[in-house]
Design a protein around this motif. Structure first.
Motif, PDB file in Angstrom:
ATOM      1  N   ARG A  36       9.199  -0.194  10.496  1.00  0.00           N
ATOM      2  CA  ARG A  36       9.745  -1.416   9.918  1.00  0.00           C
ATOM      3  C   ARG A  36      11.266  -1.515  10.034  1.00  0.00           C
ATOM      4  O   ARG A  36      11.796  -2.565  10.409  1.00  0.00           O
ATOM      5  CB  ARG A  36       9.338  -1.517   8.447  1.00  0.00           C
ATOM      6  N   LYS A  96      11.964 -10.347   4.851  1.00  0.00           N
ATOM      7  CA  LYS A  96      10.612 -10.692   5.304  1.00  0.00           C
ATOM      8  C   LYS A  96      10.321 -12.075   4.758  1.00  0.00           C
ATOM      9  O   LYS A  96      10.923 -12.503   3.758  1.00  0.00           O
ATOM     10  CB  LYS A  96       9.586  -9.674   4.801  1.00  0.00           C
ATOM     11  N   TYR A 114       4.650  -9.203  11.869  1.00  0.00           N
ATOM     12  CA  TYR A 114       3.769  -8.177  11.290  1.00  0.00           C
ATOM     13  C   TYR A 114       4.553  -6.893  11.022  1.00  0.00           C
ATOM     14  O   TYR A 114       4.410  -6.285   9.944  1.00  0.00           O
ATOM     15  CB  TYR A 114       2.614  -7.880  12.241  1.00  0.00           C
ATOM     16  N   GLY A 117       6.785  -7.064   7.947  1.00  0.00           N
ATOM     17  CA  GLY A 117       6.105  -7.283   6.672  1.00  0.00           C
ATOM     18  C   GLY A 117       6.011  -8.703   6.207  1.00  0.00           C
ATOM     19  O   GLY A 117       5.833  -8.961   5.005  1.00  0.00           O
ATOM     20  N   CYS A 118       6.097  -9.676   7.120  1.00  0.00           N
ATOM     21  CA  CYS A 118       5.944 -11.076   6.724  1.00  0.00           C
ATOM     22  C   CYS A 118       4.529 -11.326   6.199  1.00  0.00           C
ATOM     23  O   CYS A 118       3.578 -10.649   6.581  1.00  0.00           O
ATOM     24  CB  CYS A 118       6.227 -11.996   7.909  1.00  0.00           C
ATOM     25  N   VAL A 119       4.403 -12.307   5.339  1.00  0.00           N
ATOM     26  CA  VAL A 119       3.136 -12.625   4.683  1.00  0.00           C
ATOM     27  C   VAL A 119       2.615 -13.958   5.208  1.00  0.00           C
ATOM     28  O   VAL A 119       3.189 -15.010   4.909  1.00  0.00           O
ATOM     29  CB  VAL A 119       3.311 -12.695   3.151  1.00  0.00           C
ATOM     30  N   GLN A 136      -1.005  -9.922  -0.480  1.00  0.00           N
ATOM     31  CA  GLN A 136      -0.274  -9.344   0.646  1.00  0.00           C
ATOM     32  C   GLN A 136       1.185  -9.065   0.302  1.00  0.00           C
ATOM     33  O   GLN A 136       1.783  -8.122   0.818  1.00  0.00           O
ATOM     34  CB  GLN A 136      -0.365 -10.274   1.851  1.00  0.00           C
ATOM     35  N   ASP A 139       1.699  -5.606  -0.878  1.00  0.00           N
ATOM     36  CA  ASP A 139       1.266  -4.535   0.017  1.00  0.00           C
ATOM     37  C   ASP A 139       2.306  -3.404   0.011  1.00  0.00           C
ATOM     38  O   ASP A 139       3.476  -3.625   0.328  1.00  0.00           O
ATOM     39  CB  ASP A 139       1.100  -5.086   1.438  1.00  0.00           C
ATOM     40  N   ARG A 141       2.861  -1.079   1.992  1.00  0.00           N
ATOM     41  CA  ARG A 141       3.471  -0.747   3.287  1.00  0.00           C
ATOM     42  C   ARG A 141       4.824  -1.430   3.456  1.00  0.00           C
ATOM     43  O   ARG A 141       5.684  -0.938   4.195  1.00  0.00           O
ATOM     44  CB  ARG A 141       2.554  -1.188   4.435  1.00  0.00           C
ATOM     45  N   PHE A 142       4.979  -2.561   2.823  1.00  0.00           N
ATOM     46  CA  PHE A 142       6.187  -3.335   3.032  1.00  0.00           C
ATOM     47  C   PHE A 142       6.953  -3.544   1.722  1.00  0.00           C
ATOM     48  O   PHE A 142       7.608  -4.554   1.527  1.00  0.00           O
ATOM     49  CB  PHE A 142       5.841  -4.677   3.666  1.00  0.00           C
TER      50      PHE A 142
END
Length: 243
Positions: A36, A96, A114, A117-119, A136, A139, A141-142
């Motif tokens: 990222r 993001k 992606y 980390g965009c939703v 999301q 999440d 991960r982001f």
């Protein structure tokens, strides 16, 4: 003079998309290996390139006002053209976006969206879209950084009015983050559906943060009043007659 500006605008647009491909292709191995943070670095580099090239090719200079958000925060922004996306992302360190789902399938744009980390949101399914957006957005991960949502849900031409969407309020209530409203006048110089880029000073203004915990109805009223008032002032400053 207007013919020359059209020519400059076409040259600018062509090089902007050529450089998008260059950054995306040559930056992809770095982004995939570095994750990222590396993807953010590539995206910010491209955004800064477009901001810089806009200045010397078509005469659109850029300026930021207010304190640029650095920590974990929600940014509720005015959206007038592609340029405010680029200006905001060039300024913030770990950005993001809440974005429309269709962009996921766009070459280059979807890949990096992606990775950073965009939703994605399906705007055609309102209730399900908000629920999915909230899931999301949390999440792990982001986690961390600056989550940007365009509070009106779409681009709105400079000087036009459009209601603010409840998604900005739902995110504020669910995430428990402070919110920084962001105003702009970029649509005066970079219209939504036009080739001509007009010279001038494009401004993104980050307004004072709103603490977490405000009732959602009050929050929605505050961000709309603040963003619209500040954007109207910037557009008037740029020479657009408001009202």
């Amino acid at each position: 003079m207007i013919v020359l500006q059209y020519i400059r605008s076409v040259v600018f647009i062509i090089q902007m998309y050529v450089m998008l491909a260059v950054y995306a292709v040559f930056g992809l191995p770095y982004a995939l290996i570095g994750g990222r943070s590396a993807a953010i670095h590539v995206c910010r580099g491209y955004c800064k390139w477009v901001c810089w090239s806009a200045g010397w090719i078509v005469g659109i200079k850029t300026e930021y006002r207010g304190e640029i958000p650095q920590g974990d925060v929600l940014i509720a922004a005015k959206h007038q053209s592609f340029f405010d996306i680029l200006m905001i992302y060039a300024a913030i360190p770990r950005g993001k976006f809440i974005m429309k789902k269709e962009l996921v399938w766009t070459p280059f744009v979807g890949w990096y969206a992606y990775l950073i980390g965009c939703v994605p949101v399906d705007r055609g399914k309102r209730g399900a879209a908000i629920k999915g957006m909230l899931e999301q957005a949390k999440d792990a991960r982001f986690a961390g950084g600056q989550l940007v949502i365009f509070a009106q849900g779409t681009r709105v031409a400079a000087g036009a009015k459009k209601p603010y969407k409840i998604g900005a309020g739902a995110l504020y209530a669910e995430l428990g983050l402070p919110c920084v409203p962001a105003a702009t006048n970029v649509g005066v110089f970079w219209p939504r559906h036009a080739i001509l880029r007009k010279p001038g000073l494009a401004v993104v203004e980050f307004l004072p943060p709103i603490d977490a915990g405000m009732p959602m109805g009050d929050y929605m009223k505050v961000i709309e009043e603040q963003i619209e008032a500040a954007s109207d002032k910037l557009m008037a400053e740029a020479g657009l007659k408001i009202g």
